[in-house]
Design a protein around this motif. Sequence first.
Motif, PDB file in Angstrom:
ATOM      1  N   UNK A 257      73.913  47.940  40.248  1.00 32.11           N
ATOM      2  CA  UNK A 257      74.962  48.116  41.247  1.00 32.11           C
ATOM      3  C   UNK A 257      74.622  49.208  42.248  1.00 32.11           C
ATOM      4  N   UNK A 258      73.648  50.057  41.917  1.00 35.46           N
ATOM      5  CA  UNK A 258      73.297  51.165  42.792  1.00 35.46           C
ATOM      6  C   UNK A 258      71.777  51.208  42.956  1.00 35.46           C
ATOM      7  N   UNK A 259      71.322  51.882  44.017  1.00 37.93           N
ATOM      8  CA  UNK A 259      69.876  52.037  44.190  1.00 37.93           C
ATOM      9  C   UNK A 259      69.296  52.926  43.098  1.00 37.93           C
ATOM     10  N   UNK A 260      68.131  52.572  42.609  1.00 37.02           N
ATOM     11  CA  UNK A 260      67.435  53.415  41.638  1.00 37.02           C
ATOM     12  C   UNK A 260      66.136  53.893  42.258  1.00 37.02           C
ATOM     13  N   UNK A 261      65.589  54.949  41.699  1.00 36.30           N
ATOM     14  CA  UNK A 261      64.320  55.466  42.182  1.00 36.30           C
ATOM     15  C   UNK A 261      64.440  56.622  43.147  1.00 36.30           C
ATOM     16  N   UNK A 262      65.644  57.182  43.334  1.00 35.13           N
ATOM     17  CA  UNK A 262      65.801  58.347  44.200  1.00 35.13           C
ATOM     18  C   UNK A 262      65.612  59.620  43.388  1.00 35.13           C
ATOM     19  N   UNK A 263      64.964  60.600  44.002  1.00 33.20           N
ATOM     20  CA  UNK A 263      64.715  61.900  43.380  1.00 33.20           C
ATOM     21  C   UNK A 263      65.067  62.996  44.370  1.00 33.20           C
TER      22      UNK A 263
ATOM     23  N   UNK B  21      61.897  58.639  47.357  1.00 33.76           N
ATOM     24  CA  UNK B  21      62.329  57.326  46.897  1.00 33.76           C
ATOM     25  C   UNK B  21      61.105  56.526  46.481  1.00 33.76           C
ATOM     26  N   UNK B  22      61.235  55.869  45.338  1.00 32.94           N
ATOM     27  CA  UNK B  22      60.204  54.939  44.882  1.00 32.94           C
ATOM     28  C   UNK B  22      58.871  55.652  44.728  1.00 32.94           C
ATOM     29  N   UNK B  23      58.910  56.830  44.122  1.00 33.51           N
ATOM     30  CA  UNK B  23      57.725  57.673  43.991  1.00 33.51           C
ATOM     31  C   UNK B  23      57.057  57.411  42.649  1.00 33.51           C
TER      32      UNK B  23
END
Length: 178
Positions: free
Chosen positions: A111-117, A152-154
């Motif tokens: 339901x939410x974006x993943x991969x953010x730091x 993101x997406x690191x």
Amino acid sequence: FLVVQLSGWGPRVPRPVESGFSQIRDEQRRAVAADPHAALAVTVDLGDVVDIHPANKLDVGHRLARGAEALTYGGKASPSGPWPVEARFEGAVVRVRFTGADNGLVTYSAAQPIGFELCGTASGSCRFATATLAGSDVLVAVGTGAADRVRFCWGDSPICNLYDGTGLPATPFELPVR
């Protein structure tokens, strides 16, 4: 000039890490951002954790063709998909603004974006952060700890689920938070 961004390759990791592949991907993004006659084919989602040369060349070709059409013929579609342009503090969140998200931002399989730091200035200071969609922006919850940079997406082979409504993935990135 069309650039194929490095695809995902290598082991997946359960926590934020430093990644030479991610740094190269971000340099590719920055080079394209600096050249109005360039487009980036984001391929991080097309990778294979065990093969540096993934088999899915068809989608790479489609993404390159879309970029070429936009650059050469003035096509209406974004040449590279969702593109981060700034990250700003807004109270308890960091707002990451995107352009190029044709038909809006969407997430797949969550339901939410993943991969953010969020990261401090020091190496090894990054932590995963909860994010939510807000139109063509992403809001990243600051929580506790420093937030001088957002990534993101690191990682060498990250799992990322943020796309635009046409199916193009958001490019991996690191931005300073202002």
